[in-house]
Scaffold this active site. Structure first.
Site, PDB file in Angstrom:
ATOM      1  N   ARG A  38       0.826  -1.224   0.000  1.00  0.00           N
ATOM      2  CA  ARG A  38       0.000   0.000   0.000  1.00  0.00           C
ATOM      3  C   ARG A  38       0.849   1.257   0.000  1.00  0.00           C
ATOM      4  O   ARG A  38       0.474   2.260  -0.608  1.00  0.00           O
ATOM      5  CB  ARG A  38      -0.963  -0.008   1.185  1.00  0.00           C
ATOM      6  CG  ARG A  38      -2.069  -1.009   0.944  1.00  0.00           C
ATOM      7  CD  ARG A  38      -3.163  -0.886   1.952  1.00  0.00           C
ATOM      8  NE  ARG A  38      -4.328  -1.608   1.460  1.00  0.00           N
ATOM      9  CZ  ARG A  38      -5.218  -2.220   2.230  1.00  0.00           C
ATOM     10  NH1 ARG A  38      -5.085  -2.183   3.539  1.00  0.00           N
ATOM     11  NH2 ARG A  38      -6.247  -2.843   1.696  1.00  0.00           N
ATOM     12  N   LYS A 201     -20.101 -15.498   0.824  1.00  0.00           N
ATOM     13  CA  LYS A 201     -21.517 -15.210   1.075  1.00  0.00           C
ATOM     14  C   LYS A 201     -22.252 -14.523  -0.056  1.00  0.00           C
ATOM     15  O   LYS A 201     -21.738 -13.568  -0.652  1.00  0.00           O
ATOM     16  CB  LYS A 201     -21.613 -14.294   2.290  1.00  0.00           C
ATOM     17  CG  LYS A 201     -21.264 -14.944   3.587  1.00  0.00           C
ATOM     18  CD  LYS A 201     -21.633 -13.954   4.651  1.00  0.00           C
ATOM     19  CE  LYS A 201     -21.245 -14.328   6.029  1.00  0.00           C
ATOM     20  NZ  LYS A 201     -21.187 -13.098   6.834  1.00  0.00           N
ATOM     21  N   GLY A 351      -9.507  -7.474  -2.104  1.00  0.00           N
ATOM     22  CA  GLY A 351      -9.820  -8.485  -1.104  1.00  0.00           C
ATOM     23  C   GLY A 351      -9.248  -9.848  -1.463  1.00  0.00           C
ATOM     24  O   GLY A 351      -8.117  -9.947  -1.934  1.00  0.00           O
ATOM     25  N   GLY A 374     -13.579  -3.338  -0.497  1.00  0.00           N
ATOM     26  CA  GLY A 374     -14.921  -2.775  -0.313  1.00  0.00           C
ATOM     27  C   GLY A 374     -15.243  -1.741  -1.371  1.00  0.00           C
ATOM     28  O   GLY A 374     -16.344  -1.707  -1.918  1.00  0.00           O
TER      29      GLY A 374
HETATM   30  P1  AMP Z   1     -15.205 -13.259   0.447  1.00  0.00           P
HETATM   31  O1  AMP Z   1     -14.476 -12.478   1.504  1.00  0.00           O
HETATM   32  O2  AMP Z   1     -16.686 -13.226   0.559  1.00  0.00           O
HETATM   33  O3  AMP Z   1     -14.696 -12.961  -0.944  1.00  0.00           O
HETATM   34  O4  AMP Z   1     -14.863 -14.771   0.735  1.00  0.00           O
HETATM   35  C1  AMP Z   1     -13.586 -15.284   0.660  1.00  0.00           C
HETATM   36  C2  AMP Z   1     -13.509 -16.506   1.495  1.00  0.00           C
HETATM   37  O5  AMP Z   1     -14.475 -17.437   1.056  1.00  0.00           O
HETATM   38  C3  AMP Z   1     -12.176 -17.205   1.407  1.00  0.00           C
HETATM   39  O6  AMP Z   1     -11.541 -17.165   2.649  1.00  0.00           O
HETATM   40  C4  AMP Z   1     -12.525 -18.623   1.012  1.00  0.00           C
HETATM   41  O7  AMP Z   1     -11.808 -19.595   1.732  1.00  0.00           O
HETATM   42  C5  AMP Z   1     -13.987 -18.729   1.343  1.00  0.00           C
HETATM   43  N1  AMP Z   1     -14.682 -19.740   0.526  1.00  0.00           N
HETATM   44  C6  AMP Z   1     -14.674 -19.849  -0.807  1.00  0.00           C
HETATM   45  N2  AMP Z   1     -15.372 -20.931  -1.199  1.00  0.00           N
HETATM   46  C7  AMP Z   1     -15.832 -21.516  -0.081  1.00  0.00           C
HETATM   47  C8  AMP Z   1     -16.607 -22.673   0.160  1.00  0.00           C
HETATM   48  N3  AMP Z   1     -17.056 -23.444  -0.834  1.00  0.00           N
HETATM   49  N4  AMP Z   1     -16.909 -22.984   1.447  1.00  0.00           N
HETATM   50  C9  AMP Z   1     -16.445 -22.205   2.453  1.00  0.00           C
HETATM   51  N5  AMP Z   1     -15.718 -21.081   2.292  1.00  0.00           N
HETATM   52  C10 AMP Z   1     -15.401 -20.746   1.027  1.00  0.00           C
END
Ligand code: AMP
Length: 394
Positions: A38, A201, A351, A374
């Site tokens: 950064r 999510k 991210g 974000g």
């Molecule tokens: P996000 O911050 O929403 O982009 O989510 C990223 C996180 O989602 C990472 O740490 C991944 O390990 C997790 N992730 C991705 N696919 C899966 C899955 N099928 N089950 C559980 N966690 C997951």
């Protein structure tokens, strides 16, 4: 680009206030900076400003979350000063205050593009509330404001939106580049535009899916969020991630995205979250007692096929638990597919997908990796980013 950039303003002899993103990761044990990306990302703007011969460059940044006195001690921005000095090859005057005589005198006495780093903006309770008095006070310290903290422009804070409300302003090179890549991809893309969404999510990505259903030609969905979609389609998902309250929403996205929305057709699943479970391939249904932790080989093939011919790709969120080797293949395959696309503009939202691309060694083979998780997500949602909206138009 309708916002003024630093090339549109005259800073010679002036005091330039510049919001940068020095929210660097640090070791829990020693407090040392563990990755200075950064700081490095802010250098083009700071170096350019130095070359223009201003009186002073006053840098503002937040560091971590500050709620208590203990948080203040943990998130002291002093740690950045030596790192910045090393990269700039010139002294940086760190001021251990966010207002008051010491800061005001340092700015008054500065000459010859003196670089001044102000203590963590979040030491001020009014920062996150965009307290108008604070924005006005900080603005009173300089002649012109430069916004270069892309990772913070989705927040209307005193240092991102309050200062430019009171001063002539422009964006720095980092924000300019982010606007050029993400803004073009979302608002005026070369088609076909394919979006790839993953991560844990659905709830985090609702706004993005909604906006992209209108603007993208295809949306590929993987990661933990795809199991809520699988459930909505009537599949068995075992113990995979599920957001019950988002099943109806997923159904409506499937309906609206007919022909556009591409979902996995198989998974790599395990009876345990970790590397030591019974790991196996499964089809569109995840067996009872197992959880889907990555997309499977057929989905990898399907996604690669759907990406062929894409002229713009935006990607946010990994395809599986890429941090664990047995579940990284889907994410690696997407990296590989993007790296091999010819003549395409490939944009990685910040991210985890940015971390994945860098960790897996594909950083040089994509067009742009956003510095703001974000902020890039909100930009892809089509939202107005307050820290950009506040900057003067050309
Ligand atoms: P996000 O911050 O929403 O982009 O989510 C990223 C996180 O989602 C990472 O740490 C991944 O390990 C997790 N992730 C991705 N696919 C899966 C899955 N099928 N089950 C559980 N966690 C997951």
């Amino acid at each position: 680009m309708d916002k003024k950039t630093i090339k549109d303003i005259d800073v010679a002899g002036k005091t330039v206030l510049c919001r940068v993103d020095f929210n660097v990761p640090r070791s829990k044990e020693t407090g040392e900076i563990t990755n200075d990306n950064r700081v490095v990302a802010a250098l083009p703007t700071i170096n350019y400003l130095i070359e223009q011969g201003p009186k002073a460059i006053v840098l503002f940044s937040h560091l971590g979350k500050v709620k208590t006195e203990e948080d203040k001690a943990k998130n002291n921005l002093a740690v950045v000063a030596p790192c910045l000095e090393k990269h700039l090859g010139r002294p940086v005057k760190f001021i251990n205050a966010t207002r008051g005589e010491e800061l005001e005198t340092a700015i008054k006495e500065a000459t010859d593009a003196q670089v001044i780093l102000v203590q963590n903006t979040r030491y001020e309770a009014g920062e996150s509330k965009n307290d108008p008095e604070l924005g006005k006070y900080w603005a009173s310290l300089g002649d012109v404001f430069v916004e270069d903290a892309f990772g913070s422009v989705h927040r209307a804070h005193a240092s991102t939106a309050g200062i430019p409300a009171n001063l002539p302003s422009a964006v720095g090179f980092l924000v300019e580049k982010e606007i050029a890549y993400i803004g073009k991809a979302v608002n005026d893309p070369e088609r076909p535009l394919v979006a790839i969404l993953g991560g844990a999510k659905v709830s985090d990505k609702i706004g993005v899916i909604e906006n992209l259903l209108n603007v993208a030609d295809k949306i590929i969905v993987g990661g933990g969020m795809c199991y809520t979609f699988a459930k909505a389609m009537g599949h068995e998902i075992g113990n995979s991630l599920l957001e019950e309250d988002k099943i109806d929403l997923a159904k409506s996205f499937i309906e609206k995205g007919k022909g556009k929305l591409i979902l996995p057709i198989d998974s790599i699943c395990s009876d345990k979250f970790g590397v030591d479970g019974d790991i196996k391939e499964c089809g569109a249904d995840v067996p009872a007692g197992y959880m889907g932790l990555d997309i499977g080989p057929k989905s990898i093939e399907l996604f690669a096929k759907e990406l062929q011919g894409a002229k713009t790709v935006i990607w946010n969120g990994p395809m599986g638990v890429f941090e664990l080797e047995p579940f990284a293949k889907g994410t690696i395959a997407v990296c590989e597919a993007l790296a091999n696309l010819e003549g395409a503009n490939t944009i990685i939202g910040g991210g985890d997908s940015a971390a994945a691309v860098m960790q897996l060694g594909y950083a040089d083979r994509v067009s742009h990796i956003s510095t703001g998780g974000g902020a890039s997500l909100e930009y892809m949602e089509g939202k107005v980013l307050p820290g950009i909206a506040a900057i003067d138009d050309k």
